[in-house]
Every structure is written in C-alpha cells, then in structure tokens.
Design an enzyme around this catalytic site. Sequence first.
Site, PDB file in Angstrom:
ATOM      1  N   ASP A   1       0.779  -1.121   0.122  1.00 42.52           N
ATOM      2  CA  ASP A   1       0.079   0.045  -0.015  1.00 42.52           C
ATOM      3  C   ASP A   1       0.834   1.252   0.092  1.00 42.52           C
ATOM      4  O   ASP A   1       1.778   1.331   0.755  1.00 42.52           O
ATOM      5  CB  ASP A   1      -0.888   0.023   1.136  1.00 42.52           C
ATOM      6  CG  ASP A   1      -1.890   0.948   1.226  1.00 42.52           C
ATOM      7  OD1 ASP A   1      -2.353   1.412   0.247  1.00 42.52           O
ATOM      8  OD2 ASP A   1      -2.444   1.452   2.383  1.00 42.52           O
ATOM      9  N   HIS A   2       0.336   2.302  -0.800  1.00 39.19           N
ATOM     10  CA  HIS A   2       1.579   3.396  -0.877  1.00 39.19           C
ATOM     11  C   HIS A   2       2.621   3.382  -1.110  1.00 39.19           C
ATOM     12  O   HIS A   2       3.698   3.925  -0.206  1.00 39.19           O
ATOM     13  CB  HIS A   2       0.900   4.412   0.710  1.00 39.19           C
ATOM     14  CG  HIS A   2      -0.280   4.761   0.401  1.00 39.19           C
ATOM     15  ND1 HIS A   2      -0.640   5.830  -0.553  1.00 39.19           N
ATOM     16  CD2 HIS A   2      -1.657   4.575   1.079  1.00 39.19           C
ATOM     17  CE1 HIS A   2      -1.904   6.281  -0.198  1.00 39.19           C
ATOM     18  NE2 HIS A   2      -2.309   5.430   0.642  1.00 39.19           N
TER      19      HIS A   2
ATOM     20  N   HIS B   1      -9.433   5.204  -0.801  1.00 41.53           N
ATOM     21  CA  HIS B   1      -8.753   5.380   0.489  1.00 41.53           C
ATOM     22  C   HIS B   1      -9.226   6.286   1.320  1.00 41.53           C
ATOM     23  O   HIS B   1     -10.358   7.105   1.067  1.00 41.53           O
ATOM     24  CB  HIS B   1      -7.422   5.882   0.116  1.00 41.53           C
ATOM     25  CG  HIS B   1      -6.542   5.179  -0.704  1.00 41.53           C
ATOM     26  ND1 HIS B   1      -5.159   4.498  -0.403  1.00 41.53           N
ATOM     27  CD2 HIS B   1      -6.782   4.349  -1.814  1.00 41.53           C
ATOM     28  CE1 HIS B   1      -4.598   3.744  -0.942  1.00 41.53           C
ATOM     29  NE2 HIS B   1      -5.652   3.745  -2.127  1.00 41.53           N
ATOM     30  N   GLY B   2      -9.119   5.833   2.648  1.00 45.90           N
ATOM     31  CA  GLY B   2      -9.846   6.714   3.595  1.00 45.90           C
ATOM     32  C   GLY B   2     -11.275   6.231   3.606  1.00 45.90           C
ATOM     33  O   GLY B   2     -12.267   7.150   3.810  1.00 45.90           O
ATOM     34  N   GLY B   3     -11.639   4.956   3.966  1.00 44.85           N
ATOM     35  CA  GLY B   3     -12.903   4.325   4.221  1.00 44.85           C
ATOM     36  C   GLY B   3     -13.388   4.523   5.599  1.00 44.85           C
ATOM     37  O   GLY B   3     -14.641   4.453   5.751  1.00 44.85           O
ATOM     38  N   THR B   4     -12.490   4.958   6.600  1.00 45.12           N
ATOM     39  CA  THR B   4     -12.985   5.010   7.948  1.00 45.12           C
ATOM     40  C   THR B   4     -13.832   6.211   8.114  1.00 45.12           C
ATOM     41  O   THR B   4     -13.620   7.219   7.444  1.00 45.12           O
ATOM     42  CB  THR B   4     -11.845   5.264   8.892  1.00 45.12           C
ATOM     43  OG1 THR B   4     -11.121   4.162   9.110  1.00 45.12           O
ATOM     44  CG2 THR B   4     -12.324   5.548  10.402  1.00 45.12           C
TER      45      THR B   4
HETATM   46 ZN   LIG Z   1      -4.280   5.353   1.431  1.00 37.80          ZN
END
Ligand SMILES: [Zn+2]
Length: 406
Positions: A82-83, A209-212
């Site tokens: 990831d990233h 990205h950033g599902g929270t």
């Molecule tokens: Zn991410």
Amino acid sequence: MPLVDMKDMLHHGYDNGYAVGAFDLVSLDFLEGIISAAEHCRAPVILSLAESHFDYFDFELIMPAVEAAVHRATVPVAIHLDHGASLDTAVRAINLGCNGVMVDASHEPMPDNIRCTRDVVNMAHACGVPVEGELGYVPGVEGEDAERHPGEITYTTVAEARSYMEQTGVDFLAVSIGTVHGRMKGKPELDFQRLKQINEALGVPLVIHGGTGLSDDQFRRLIANGVAKINYYTALSDAAAKQINENTRAGASSGFTGLVKNIRTVVAAEVERCMRLWGAAGRADEVLSCCRPWMPVEHLIIYNVEGIDKTGAETMIAEGRQVLSTIPGVREVFTGEAVQDAAKYRYTWLVRFCHSAVIDSYREHPGHVTFADRLFRPVAGERISIDYQMIDPVACGSSNVVIQST
Ligand SMILES: [Zn+2]
C-alpha cells in the site's frame, strides 16, 4: 495456498457488485484478526502493508508471517503493498511476496505521476503483478498517520483519469472524491456524480482510500459506482487503541500481554462488519473457483563447470547470487553443490520466481544477461535447465512443467 491473482479477485468484485477490503496490518494481532474475520464470514481479503507503516514493523520479518497465514487460510487472499513510494520499494515488495502493488505519486504533478507509475507498471507486469495507481489527492485530516498525507484535497477528473489510465497501464485506480486518510471531521461529503462518470469512462475496478467514518449508505453507493477495493485502517487502529485503554482501566496487571489482550478480537469484529457491509462475505468459494491461483515457479539449473577450479566456481556463484537476487520477481536464489562425489551434475541453481511471467523477464533482464554471458555460460559446459510450477491438487488439479534450454 489460496493466494489468488489480485486482478481476477477485484474484477470478480467489480463484476458482481461488491468490494474487497484491503486492511492494513501493523502487527501479528492485526494479521490474525483480519484473517480470522475473513475465515469466519468466508470473504476474499487483501492483506495490505503500507510503506508509511514500515517504521512500526520490519517488512522483511513480517512478510514470512503474512505468507504463513495465507498458506493456512482457506479463503482467497492477496498480499498488497500500500502506498509504495518508489520503484525500489515495489521491487522489494514483489520479491518479498506481495502479488499486488500500489504506487503513490499522486502528490506529484501529473507528468511526474505518470512517469513514476509507468516505470512501476512495466516492472510489475513483467512479474505478473497488477498495479494500483492514484490520481487526485486524498489528504489526511486527523488520526494516526494523518500527518503523512499533508495538504489539500485534489479531486480526480474524468479527463485526467482517462489519460492517466492510457499512459500508465495501471490495473486499478484510486480516486479522490471526498474521502480523507485518517478520521473524518464532520460528515463527509462524497461526489458520487464524479465517481459515476469516472467509472463509466474507465470500466476498471476503482479504489477508495480513507474508508473510515463513512456511513453504510455511502459505502453502498461507492460500490454501486465501481468501487471494488476499499482501504481500511484507521478504524482498526482506533478499535485496538480503545481496547488497550479499556485493558488499562480494568487494571491489567499482567504486563504487556495484559495490555494487548483481545486486540485480535476487536480487529476481527470490525473487519467482519465491513466484509458483510461491502458484500464480500460469503464470496470466498466463488472467488477460489473463478480466479487464477497465484503460482510461483522454480527455475532449476544443474550443471558442471569446466576451465575453472573450485575457488573460481565459488566466486562465480557468489557473484551470481548477488546479481540474480535483485532482479524483479526473484523470490529466492539457492545455490548448492552435490553431496555425493559421484553426482552426474556437481552444481545447482534453484531460483524461485514469484510467477511464470518472470521466466521471460528474468531471461531478458540486463543483470541476468551480463552474468550469464560473461561469467556463467563460458564455464558451465554440461547443464540442464527446467522451470517447474508447483503442483497444487486443490487449486488446479494438474501440473504444468515447462522445459526450455538456456
Ligand atoms: Zn491510502
């Protein structure tokens, strides 16, 4: 081993209207929690390792544990970088066992993002590994690691997305439509119209990205508009931290193990909630039957040397080990000398490729060409070279042996 081709896995989700969770793991507790959730609700899963987390664990030490967990699993799994910040990290990740990589140059101007991403795509595709790119910028607002994603949001545009896909050849695209890394501040506004247009223009699995912090309804609408992979970490980190605080308040007196008690359980509970919400639960068997299993290949050479003595042979072998082990897609280089004096062939190379695509890219790699032409072939008179694919009676029911001459 239920490691499966990640491109097949995400296309299965994309075609069938569900999203696979890519859960970042930062410890063995996370790894066990994520896998046990997937097993419990029979979901395909992506084990994700973020380069921005490499301060918290040793990538080389944790990867064998990740592979051992996959080996033991009965649900389909992919292992993803990831990233990834550079080509070097992507090569390292593939050689350590990742079968999907993300390159994140989304903070760079578009031409630089394209150049950097294309280099990673060329390398990874030659190893059979699919690539996720990111266009537009998903910033961090608050929560763990938010500071690692500084700056303002840049939304992905349809025209740029189309051009980026054509020029880079990425397999999946992470888009910026209003989510943030870390925790949301207030209620997030997502641009579903933009997402819909990007999906219609590209027709490939999209990544968020950033599902929270998103609502159940927002997740459903994301998936209905082409999102097939959701990156999820902050909520797991918060659940684990909350559990540690509760353990402390409850007067955990047994030291470290008392403090981290039940982390696996709370991580698993949150992961399973997501898998059910995103529609991945219950899909494991379909994915295992539809998606290609990820199969390593063993490249075996047995040979004798002529024209050099034992020391000369050892020098040649040492140099070869060093050069060959850095070639993309090479998992391991084993060299050996026959135990029996009477062995027909004195020496061996056993080079493990991550995927059959590496048979060709390895042969053509400048490092291999130079070593083979200059140091190996001139002294290796008699030799046999064969590529073997693992026989996996569960996954494919047949063997696949390719014989070629070097
Ligand atoms: Zn991410």
